[in-house]
Design a protein around this motif. Structure first.
Motif, PDB file in Angstrom:
ATOM      1  N   LYS A  24       0.810  -1.227   0.000  1.00 52.47           N
ATOM      2  CA  LYS A  24       0.000   0.000   0.000  1.00 52.47           C
ATOM      3  C   LYS A  24       0.842   1.276   0.000  1.00 52.47           C
ATOM      4  O   LYS A  24       0.290   2.363  -0.141  1.00 52.47           O
ATOM      5  N   ASP A  29      -3.227   8.301  -0.202  1.00 56.91           N
ATOM      6  CA  ASP A  29      -3.640   8.138   1.188  1.00 56.91           C
ATOM      7  C   ASP A  29      -5.123   8.507   1.333  1.00 56.91           C
ATOM      8  O   ASP A  29      -5.497   9.675   1.285  1.00 56.91           O
ATOM      9  N   ARG A  31      -7.058   8.486   3.827  1.00 55.20           N
ATOM     10  CA  ARG A  31      -7.461   9.099   5.106  1.00 55.20           C
ATOM     11  C   ARG A  31      -7.044  10.550   5.215  1.00 55.20           C
ATOM     12  O   ARG A  31      -7.450  11.255   6.121  1.00 55.20           O
ATOM     13  N   ASP A  32      -6.189  10.979   4.314  1.00 55.44           N
ATOM     14  CA  ASP A  32      -5.465  12.219   4.490  1.00 55.44           C
ATOM     15  C   ASP A  32      -6.326  13.468   4.218  1.00 55.44           C
ATOM     16  O   ASP A  32      -5.974  14.555   4.625  1.00 55.44           O
TER      17      ASP A  32
END
Ligand SMILES: *Cc1c(COP(=O)(O)O)cnc(C)c1O
Length: 496
Positions: A24, A29, A31-32
């Motif tokens: 990964k 990302d 979540r960023d």
């Protein structure tokens, strides 16, 4: 180097997860909060619940709902909730699918087979669908899979909306379905469904509303006072609607619904087969064996967030969109392609290359999406907001202003100029047979299967000037180079 093979001995759990986590590392990302496409992140709490629910039903098989009544119940609940959400009358039905594309494939197939059953369109190879150029690529895919023609209708260059007059002109005796969106993805603009519904009734044709991206949240926009053009089952003429739960209902991927006002339409969607030596097959949708994970996960997400939760999220996204739309237009010559009706929009520039702008945003850690030019619509940048982006508005705008300044001084057209001869030969000769020197092109643009260049501007510029069929051919070849069977690690060396 040889092709990768199954290891002789099984690996340990720790080793497996270490390797999976490592894979990964180069991904965006999720979540960023700097990603304005691909993901619709509801935050850690909802994410944990939807994952647990997914896991709980991972092993159950939706192939046979009599064997797993829980899955039948979950689907019937989700369809009922979705129908209520879109004000469907009693008697309306639907199916849970793996995504917007499958919902659309099913709606188009049902319309085609219905037209064949009534004799309206008798033979194979006959039939067309009529839709605005802004309709999702999935409809082109459906037409290609189901052997239908696509009749494309231009939209207003100012509003990006289609008109019922323009749609009317494209309809003929072989039309099996007319299509409009609420909203379309690219500019976040809703088509005038009530007017197109009248046209559908007049021509006695079914009307599919693609509400994949907007169907779930638009009703909340309306409750918050926005002027939302009606698009649901209360609009006369609307016969089917697709709505993704894995977009703005924030469910795990693999969750969408296709809904029909009249159950007789769904009959043309379903497939049954008893003419083989195995178990009798009855498939509601394209899939056969399928995990119960997405169903349970979607059910859990909807119940966890609830009506008030969605209203709150909608309020926040609406405010953030208003801020971004205003802020973007205050930067240089950036202008909206059209005024959006939801929380996705697109903008363009004449002064700077939007492709450089996207690269410069990437350097600053933001991901926004390139949309190539089509017809009279110049290349532009797409932004979709999701709850994960909330609170990032000012940082985004500050970096967009910097990116705009930086993009100003970057040279454009390098790859296009280098390819000049080839391009003019493409323009002159038969476009489909004009072969591109793909290897040379890949080398020139610095692409290989395991390394994409940091900057995509020259490649986007090239794709943007190529004729559509050459462009499609090129990206197919490009992906063919990406999807190559893995090689075994060289002795002592690590796989990359
Ligand atoms: C995303 C989208 C689709 C396709 O949905 P997938 O879930 O990606 O298959 C279709 N129509 C619209 C308007 C969309 O935004």
């Amino acid at each position: 180097m040889s092709r990768l093979e199954l290891p002789a001995a099984g690996a340990g759990r720790d080793e497996i997860f270490t390797t999976l986590q490592a894979m990964k590392a180069r991904d965006l990302d999720v979540r960023d909060g700097r990603l304005f496409a691909y993901v619709y992140e509801p935050g850690a709490e909802v994410d944990a619940v939807r994952k647990d629910a997914y896991r709980l039903f991972l092993t159950e098989n939706g192939l046979d709902p009599t064997a797993f009544p829980s899955l039948l119940r979950l689907e019937n609940d989700l369809i009922a909730i979705s129908l209520s959400h879109l004000n469907a009358p009693e008697g309306a039905v639907g199916s849970f699918t793996s995504g917007g594309t499958e919902s659309i494939l099913m709606a188009v197939k049902a319309a085609r087979d219905r037209a064949r059953s009534t004799g309206a369109v008798a033979r194979r190879g006959e039939g067309n669908i009529v839709m605005p150029v802004t309709a999702h690529a999935a409809f082109h895919k459906a037409a290609s899979y189901f052997d239908l023609d696509v009749r494309l209708v231009e939209v207003s260059p100012e509003t990006c909306r289609v008109t019922e007059q323009a749609m009317a002109e494209a309809i003929d005796d072989e039309t099996v379905l007319i299509i409009a969106s609420s909203p379309q993805y690219a500019q976040g603009v809703c088509d005038p469904i009530p007017a197109i519904g009248r046209l559908a009734l007049e021509r006695e044709l079914p009307l599919h509303v693609d509400a994949c991206v907007g169907g779930w949240l638009l009703p909340y926009w309306a409750r918050l006072g926005a002027d939302v053009t009606e698009f649901d089952f209360t609009v006369p003429g609307v016969t089917s609607i697709s709505m993704d739960l894995h977009k703005y209902a924030f469910c795990a991927k693999g969750a969408s619904v296709v809904l029909y006002k009249d159950a007789s339409f769904r009959d043309h969607q379903v497939f049954a087969c008893a003419s083989w030596t195995g178990y009798t097959v009855v498939n509601q949708t394209a899939q056969s064996s399928k995990t119960g994970g997405p169903l349970a996960s979607a059910w859990a997400t909807l119940h966890l967030i609830g009506d008030e939760g969605y209203l709150t999220i909608a309020r926040q996204l609406k405010a953030a969109t208003a801020r971004l739309v205003k802020g973007v237009q205050a930067i240089g010559d950036l202008e909206l392609v059209a005024a959006p009706d939801m929380c996705m929009f697109s903008f363009r520039s004449e002064a700077v290359s939007v492709f450089h702008l996207i690269d410069e945003m990437k350097v600053r850690g933001w991901h926004i999406q390139a949309q190539l030019s089509t017809g009279d619509h110049p290349a532009n940048v797409h932004v979709s907001l999701h709850p994960g982006n909330l609170g990032r508005e000012e940082a985004f705008l500050a970096d967009l202003a910097l990116a705009y300044e930086a993009a100003k001084s970057l040279p454009t057209g390098m790859l296009v100029n280098a390819m000049g001869d080839l391009l003019s030969s493409l323009a002159e000769t038969d476009r489909e047979s004009a072969g591109l020197d793909f290897g040379g092109l890949m080398a020139m643009s610095g692409i290989s299967a395991d390394s994409l260049p940091e900057r995509m501007a020259s490649i986007n510029e090239l794709l943007d000037v190529l004729p559509v069929d050459a462009n499609e051919g090129l990206i197919k070849q490009f992906f063919a180079e990406l999807f190559v069977p893995s090689r075994a690690p060289s002795a002592g060396g690590e796989r990359t």
